[in-house]
Scaffold this active site. Structure first.
Site: not given
Ligand code: NAD
Length: 410
Positions: A95, A122, A143
């Site tokens: 991420e 996310s 997602h």
């Protein structure tokens, strides 16, 4: 643009999420090529996929022929050139915006121009990812929730430029994969994680004010949540956000994360380290109450100058639920979610909200928005402006309506 059919896909990243996503695609009949810049990771992931299918056969969920067919649809690819003919790429690497932008820039230069490029981020800005490509109309968020091959929810994140046909193709793919798909606008955390942030913040504040983790979890589990927030953090890993804060070099000083910080400094990352907010016997996932954690919570809060008081289950429920509902109302008001029902689908299928309560927005409608508004105003008077009711709540109360009526108004 005519209808886009997804027959061949590629997944970038062979970690926790990549593994589940690859199986979702293969199970739906899509051929998947898999890329990871760590060859060992890819090897392990391919073995893990084979093992999952073998396990499914042993459980009698699928027969051997089906397992072989699914496994045969998955293959390793050496680089992006090898995947240039796919219809869809789903990226599931760490991420980190810069890393994802670098990958999207490279993919854009190599993958056939009509292909869709998706990220499993996310919370990151889909438009900032799309902006580095020459095909922002074909970029969106897909997602998935962990474990991706089991969890029903798929948040489909629409960027500012995402073309309607691309959204349609994603919805059709979601259906083939047996997912409950919900379209979300682009904002930090999208629908689910944006609401979760406010709920977790309230839970953490209550630890400082006087509650203990097991009490907060017990109240929410008593309401019917599959797991309270602290048990959830033990499952996900308390260290993920701790490391992210360290990496970002911000957020580490906030009072609300001091308990997390102290747990992580003591190596209490959650289930994976046998202890977190709870204690776990070796090989067990049973969360056991840990008095050491209560002592740590008390020490941290008193050290920060809080005068602890008893916090009962009613207050825990009210604050956590109203935090969810008020943020949900803002999400609806901003058009991030198309309807209150979509928000409920996200919470029922991705966040363990009790099915018999209908989802946070439906629950709020059943309470009556007047009582929700009054609760928020009382909390605002007691503890500050962040409880100010969303404008949409005031408007709906004024009109004598509920969240379910919102589309009729908007
Ligand atoms: P992970 O750490 O388990 O796996 C990441 C994988 O990406 C690793 O195998 C790594 O080798 C690979 N990788 C890193 N850089 C790469 C590169 N340049 N090229 C190719 N491969 C590369 O991470 P994860 O938990 O699977 O998360 C992946 C993404 O999914 C993140 O964006 C995360 O926010 C998101 N996500 C995670 C969860 C969750 O519960 N874990 C849930 C939803 C979404």
């Amino acid at each position: 643009m005519s209808q886009i059919e997804i027959q061949r896909a590629a997944v970038i990243g062979a970690g926790t999420m990549g593994r589940g996503i690859v199986m979702c695609l293969a199970n739906a009949g899509v051929a998947v090529q898999w890329v990871d810049n760590n060859p060992q990771m890819l090897e392990q992931a391919l073995t893990a996929v084979s093992e999952t299918y073998a396990h499914n056969v042993r459980q009698g969920r699928i027969d051997q022929a089906e397992a072989d067919a699914r496994r045969a649809r998955v293959s390793a690819a050496a680089d992006y050139l090898a995947i240039r003919d796919v219809d869809l790429v789903i990226e599931a690497v760490y991420e980190n915006l810069e890393l994802k932008q670098k990958i999207f820039r490279e993919l854009d230069g190599l993958i056939q121009p009509r292909a869709i490029l998706a990220s499993n981020t996310s919370a990151l800005d889909i438009d900032a990812i799309a902006a580095v490509t020459r095909r922002p109309r074909q970029v969106l968020g897909l997602h998935f929730f962990s474990p991706a091959h089991i969890m029903k929810l798929l948040e489909i994140v629409r960027g500012a430029a995402t073309a309607p046909q691309v959204l349609e193709a994603a919805l059709a793919l979601g259906e083939r994969m047996g997912k409950v798909s919900v379209v979300s606008g682009n904002c930090p955390g999208f629908i689910g994680n944006r609401m979760l942030r406010t709920y977790v913040l309230e839970a953490r504040k209550m630890l400082l004010e006087g509650a203990f983790p097991y009490q907060v979890d017990a109240a929410l589990q008593g309401f019917g949540f599959a797991m309270g927030p602290f048990r959830m953090y033990d499952v996900v890993g308390i260290d993920l956000e701790w490391r992210a804060r360290q990496l970002a070099g911000k957020g580490q000083e906030a009072h609300e994360v001091q308990v997390d910080n102290r747990l992580c400094e003591a190596g209490r990352f959650g289930q994976k380290s046998g202890k977190g907010y709870y204690h776990y016997e070796p090989g067990s996932r049973q969360a056991e109450h840990d008095v050491q954690v209560d002592a740590l919570v008390q020490q941290v809060s008193e050290g920060l100058g809080y005068r602890r008081r008893d916090i009962g289950p009613e207050e825990i429920l009210e604050r956590c639920l109203l935090a969810l509902v008020n943020e949900g109302a803002k999400i609806l008001e901003e058009g991030i979610a198309g309807s209150a029902h979509d928000i409920d689908l996200v919470y029922l299928n991705g966040y363990g909200f009790p099915a018999d309560k209908g989802g946070p927005m439906n629950w709020a409608d059943r309470q009556g928005l007047v009582s929700i508004q009054q609760g928020l105003l009382r909390l605002q008077a007691e503890s500050g402006a962040h409880w100010k009711p969303a404008r949409l709540i005031d408007e709906l109360v004024q009109a004598g309506k509920g969240f379910a009526d919102h589309r009729a108004i908007g």
